[in-house]
Design a protein around this motif. Structure first.
Motif, PDB file in Angstrom:
ATOM      1  N   ILE A 128       0.847  -1.193   0.000  1.00 12.73           N
ATOM      2  CA  ILE A 128       0.000   0.000   0.000  1.00 12.73           C
ATOM      3  C   ILE A 128       0.883   1.245   0.000  1.00 12.73           C
ATOM      4  O   ILE A 128       2.085   1.175   0.257  1.00 12.73           O
ATOM      5  CB  ILE A 128      -0.939   0.048   1.233  1.00 12.73           C
ATOM      6  N   LYS A 129       0.260   2.379  -0.265  1.00  9.06           N
ATOM      7  CA  LYS A 129       0.972   3.647  -0.163  1.00  9.06           C
ATOM      8  C   LYS A 129       1.141   4.010   1.312  1.00  9.06           C
ATOM      9  O   LYS A 129       0.314   3.633   2.151  1.00  9.06           O
ATOM     10  CB  LYS A 129       0.210   4.739  -0.896  1.00  9.06           C
ATOM     11  N   ALA A 130       2.195   4.744   1.623  1.00  4.38           N
ATOM     12  CA  ALA A 130       2.491   5.086   3.012  1.00  4.38           C
ATOM     13  C   ALA A 130       1.359   5.863   3.665  1.00  4.38           C
ATOM     14  O   ALA A 130       1.128   5.742   4.874  1.00  4.38           O
ATOM     15  CB  ALA A 130       3.792   5.889   3.093  1.00  4.38           C
ATOM     16  N   ASP A 131       0.624   6.660   2.883  1.00  8.51           N
ATOM     17  CA  ASP A 131      -0.464   7.442   3.477  1.00  8.51           C
ATOM     18  C   ASP A 131      -1.719   6.618   3.725  1.00  8.51           C
ATOM     19  O   ASP A 131      -2.722   7.137   4.208  1.00  8.51           O
ATOM     20  CB  ASP A 131      -0.783   8.671   2.617  1.00  8.51           C
ATOM     21  N   LYS A 132      -1.667   5.338   3.409  1.00  5.68           N
ATOM     22  CA  LYS A 132      -2.772   4.429   3.702  1.00  5.68           C
ATOM     23  C   LYS A 132      -2.459   3.515   4.885  1.00  5.68           C
ATOM     24  O   LYS A 132      -3.211   2.596   5.196  1.00  5.68           O
ATOM     25  CB  LYS A 132      -3.094   3.571   2.475  1.00  5.68           C
ATOM     26  N   LEU A 133      -1.347   3.794   5.545  1.00  4.71           N
ATOM     27  CA  LEU A 133      -0.922   3.013   6.706  1.00  4.71           C
ATOM     28  C   LEU A 133      -1.181   3.798   7.987  1.00  4.71           C
ATOM     29  O   LEU A 133      -0.922   4.999   8.044  1.00  4.71           O
ATOM     30  CB  LEU A 133       0.568   2.686   6.602  1.00  4.71           C
ATOM     31  N   THR A 134      -1.702   3.117   9.007  1.00  2.00           N
ATOM     32  CA  THR A 134      -1.866   3.711  10.335  1.00  2.00           C
ATOM     33  C   THR A 134      -1.049   2.912  11.343  1.00  2.00           C
ATOM     34  O   THR A 134      -1.130   1.678  11.380  1.00  2.00           O
ATOM     35  CB  THR A 134      -3.338   3.714  10.775  1.00  2.00           C
ATOM     36  N   LEU A 135      -0.252   3.614  12.138  1.00  3.49           N
ATOM     37  CA  LEU A 135       0.496   3.001  13.228  1.00  3.49           C
ATOM     38  C   LEU A 135      -0.110   3.426  14.551  1.00  3.49           C
ATOM     39  O   LEU A 135      -0.332   4.618  14.782  1.00  3.49           O
ATOM     40  CB  LEU A 135       1.962   3.425  13.184  1.00  3.49           C
ATOM     41  N   ILE A 136      -0.382   2.469  15.424  1.00  6.71           N
ATOM     42  CA  ILE A 136      -0.857   2.755  16.777  1.00  6.71           C
ATOM     43  C   ILE A 136       0.263   2.387  17.741  1.00  6.71           C
ATOM     44  O   ILE A 136       0.713   1.239  17.772  1.00  6.71           O
ATOM     45  CB  ILE A 136      -2.130   1.964  17.111  1.00  6.71           C
ATOM     46  N   LEU A 137       0.734   3.361  18.517  1.00  5.26           N
ATOM     47  CA  LEU A 137       1.882   3.164  19.395  1.00  5.26           C
ATOM     48  C   LEU A 137       1.426   3.121  20.853  1.00  5.26           C
ATOM     49  O   LEU A 137       0.818   4.069  21.354  1.00  5.26           O
ATOM     50  CB  LEU A 137       2.898   4.295  19.182  1.00  5.26           C
ATOM     51  N   THR A 138       1.727   2.018  21.533  1.00  6.67           N
ATOM     52  CA  THR A 138       1.266   1.815  22.910  1.00  6.67           C
ATOM     53  C   THR A 138       2.435   1.410  23.803  1.00  6.67           C
ATOM     54  O   THR A 138       2.750   0.229  23.902  1.00  6.67           O
ATOM     55  CB  THR A 138       0.174   0.726  22.975  1.00  6.67           C
ATOM     56  N   PRO A 139       3.104   2.345  24.459  1.00  8.69           N
ATOM     57  CA  PRO A 139       4.211   1.985  25.357  1.00  8.69           C
ATOM     58  C   PRO A 139       3.752   1.048  26.475  1.00  8.69           C
ATOM     59  O   PRO A 139       2.627   1.172  26.980  1.00  8.69           O
ATOM     60  CB  PRO A 139       4.648   3.331  25.928  1.00  8.69           C
ATOM     61  N   THR A 140       4.610   0.129  26.860  1.00 13.23           N
ATOM     62  CA  THR A 140       4.272  -0.834  27.909  1.00 13.23           C
ATOM     63  C   THR A 140       3.920  -0.145  29.218  1.00 13.23           C
ATOM     64  O   THR A 140       3.092  -0.642  29.985  1.00 13.23           O
ATOM     65  CB  THR A 140       5.464  -1.780  28.132  1.00 13.23           C
ATOM     66  N   SER A 141       4.536   1.001  29.483  1.00 10.83           N
ATOM     67  CA  SER A 141       4.327   1.699  30.749  1.00 10.83           C
ATOM     68  C   SER A 141       3.020   2.484  30.798  1.00 10.83           C
ATOM     69  O   SER A 141       2.648   2.998  31.851  1.00 10.83           O
ATOM     70  CB  SER A 141       5.492   2.660  31.014  1.00 10.83           C
ATOM     71  N   SER A 142       2.308   2.581  29.687  1.00 13.80           N
ATOM     72  CA  SER A 142       1.071   3.362  29.648  1.00 13.80           C
ATOM     73  C   SER A 142      -0.129   2.518  30.041  1.00 13.80           C
ATOM     74  O   SER A 142      -0.088   1.281  30.009  1.00 13.80           O
ATOM     75  CB  SER A 142       0.853   3.922  28.237  1.00 13.80           C
ATOM     76  N   LEU A 143      -1.220   3.183  30.404  1.00 12.26           N
ATOM     77  CA  LEU A 143      -2.457   2.461  30.728  1.00 12.26           C
ATOM     78  C   LEU A 143      -2.974   1.697  29.521  1.00 12.26           C
ATOM     79  O   LEU A 143      -3.407   0.547  29.638  1.00 12.26           O
ATOM     80  CB  LEU A 143      -3.520   3.445  31.228  1.00 12.26           C
ATOM     81  N   ALA A 144      -2.942   2.333  28.354  1.00 18.49           N
ATOM     82  CA  ALA A 144      -3.394   1.649  27.143  1.00 18.49           C
ATOM     83  C   ALA A 144      -2.511   0.445  26.857  1.00 18.49           C
ATOM     84  O   ALA A 144      -2.997  -0.616  26.428  1.00 18.49           O
ATOM     85  CB  ALA A 144      -3.385   2.614  25.958  1.00 18.49           C
ATOM     86  N   GLY A 145      -1.201   0.594  27.106  1.00 17.66           N
ATOM     87  CA  GLY A 145      -0.286  -0.516  26.898  1.00 17.66           C
ATOM     88  C   GLY A 145      -0.587  -1.681  27.820  1.00 17.66           C
ATOM     89  O   GLY A 145      -0.568  -2.844  27.398  1.00 17.66           O
ATOM     90  N   CYS A 146      -0.883  -1.392  29.082  1.00 17.16           N
ATOM     91  CA  CYS A 146      -1.256  -2.453  30.031  1.00 17.16           C
ATOM     92  C   CYS A 146      -2.460  -3.236  29.528  1.00 17.16           C
ATOM     93  O   CYS A 146      -2.471  -4.469  29.532  1.00 17.16           O
ATOM     94  CB  CYS A 146      -1.579  -1.850  31.392  1.00 17.16           C
ATOM     95  N   VAL A 147      -3.477  -2.498  29.095  1.00  9.17           N
ATOM     96  CA  VAL A 147      -4.718  -3.149  28.675  1.00  9.17           C
ATOM     97  C   VAL A 147      -4.496  -4.005  27.437  1.00  9.17           C
ATOM     98  O   VAL A 147      -4.940  -5.157  27.374  1.00  9.17           O
ATOM     99  CB  VAL A 147      -5.811  -2.094  28.414  1.00  9.17           C
ATOM    100  N   GLN A 148      -3.799  -3.454  26.429  1.00  6.42           N
ATOM    101  CA  GLN A 148      -3.686  -4.195  25.184  1.00  6.42           C
ATOM    102  C   GLN A 148      -2.794  -5.429  25.322  1.00  6.42           C
ATOM    103  O   GLN A 148      -2.988  -6.411  24.612  1.00  6.42           O
ATOM    104  CB  GLN A 148      -3.248  -3.281  24.036  1.00  6.42           C
ATOM    105  N   VAL A 149      -1.844  -5.420  26.268  1.00  4.81           N
ATOM    106  CA  VAL A 149      -1.026  -6.613  26.475  1.00  4.81           C
ATOM    107  C   VAL A 149      -1.788  -7.659  27.277  1.00  4.81           C
ATOM    108  O   VAL A 149      -1.822  -8.838  26.909  1.00  4.81           O
ATOM    109  CB  VAL A 149       0.307  -6.267  27.176  1.00  4.81           C
TER     110      VAL A 149
END
Length: 325
Positions: A169-190
């Protein structure tokens, strides 16, 4: 599993509206949304932005390719840790192994400036060259893709360009979601990977994946930590010491019983200490840890034909307390 049936869902198409909804509600979810120089969209769930529990829950569902549901629930299983994450998937093998599993190793550069991260989520099914997809008989395609990375810094644009190219795909059709391990979102997703760990271990034990009909899992929400090693230990230990999974299989009773006996984390020779202590003891060499350790604490394997269920493992509250603090 061999050829991909025509009716298999597209994990990237299923998640596209979920990713857009995440962006639309970014302010409410305390997320940061930006665009890289190459046009790739980046969702920050804990680096500069604060993120939170609901963001992590939604990201966990995106990680499962839109084929899973993750919910937060009060529990009385433990004296000190009252909240659990419950995970269920309509197609657990594809959701967990074809999307959620962090199996795409991504790196760029050398030395102190080197970047390394593991990619998970639906974009794997488009761009990763893992042999696992041959076994699943599955590959996805589409005009856009989303990848989740458990990192605390933005990947270099050269690597992001390569990810887009590998996804076709083209680069503008890519989405990256970044979730550090130390974050609340990171805790939940792991912690939301509790079911995935059981399926990944079943695969490592060479149990036929096509015989896994359904499954569900649950594990306690761990407290975050600003220290990376502590945060990584707690997210793993939530599953190793207190994760619970039930699998429903179309298999013989003997095979189901053997699977149940081998699945729990306590079957590993490395079981018995918080993950951070184990990691430190092997000089932070992840590959020196027994891969059979990464699995839920307690499992039930139910046989569809006979109606029998086989149980193994147990919840380990003292070790959970030791890890969570």
């Amino acid at each position: 599993m061999t050829d991909k049936p025509e009716n298999r869902p597209s994990v990237n198409q299923l998640t596209a509206p979920l990713v857009d909804a995440l962006v639309d509600d970014a302010d409410l979810l305390r997320l940061g949304v930006s665009t890289m120089d190459n046009g790739t969209r980046v969702i920050d769930a804990g680096i500069e932005a604060r993120g939170g529990l609901e963001a992590g829950r939604l990201i966990a569902e995106i990680c499962m390719g839109g084929l899973g549901s993750v919910s937060l629930r009060a529990s009385s299983s433990f004296k000190r840790w009252a909240w659990n994450l419950d995970v269920y998937s309509t197609e657990p093998v594809l959701a967990c192994l074809g999307s959620q599993y962090a199996g795409w190793a991504l790196s760029h550069g050398e030395g102190k400036s080197a970047f390394f991260g593991l990619g998970s989520g639906p974009g794997r099914a488009m761009g990763s060259k893992e042999d696992l997809f041959k076994e699943l008989g599955y590959r996805d395609s589409g005009d856009s893709a989303c990848l989740v990375m458990e990192v605390d810094q933005l990947p270099p644009v050269e690597l992001v360009d390569k990810i887009a190219e590998m996804c076709g795909i083209k680069a503008d059709k890519l989405t990256l979601i970044l979730t550090p391990t130390s974050s609340l979102a990171g805790c939940v997703q792991v912690v939301g990977r509790v079911l995935e760990t059981a399926l990944h271990k079943a695969h490592a034990l060479e149990f036929p994946l096509e015989k896994i009909v359904d499954g569900a899992g649950s594990a306690p929400l761990c407290p975050p930590s600003g220290d990376f090693l502590t945060a990584m230990s707690r997210t793993n230990d939530a599953i190793l010491f207190a994760g619970q999974v039930q699998l429903f299989v179309d298999a013989d009773d003997d095979d189901a019983k053997q699977l149940a006996e081998q699945l729990p984390s306590s079957a590993s020779k490395d079981y018995g200490k918080p993950f951070g202590e184990i990691f430190k003891a092997v000089n932070y060499d992840f590959y020196q840890i027994d891969p059979m350790l990464f699995s839920p604490a307690r499992v039930t394997v139910s046989v569809m034909k006979s109606g029998k269920s086989y149980h193994a493992g147990s919840l380990d509250e003292p070790l959970l307390d030791r890890s969570f603090g």
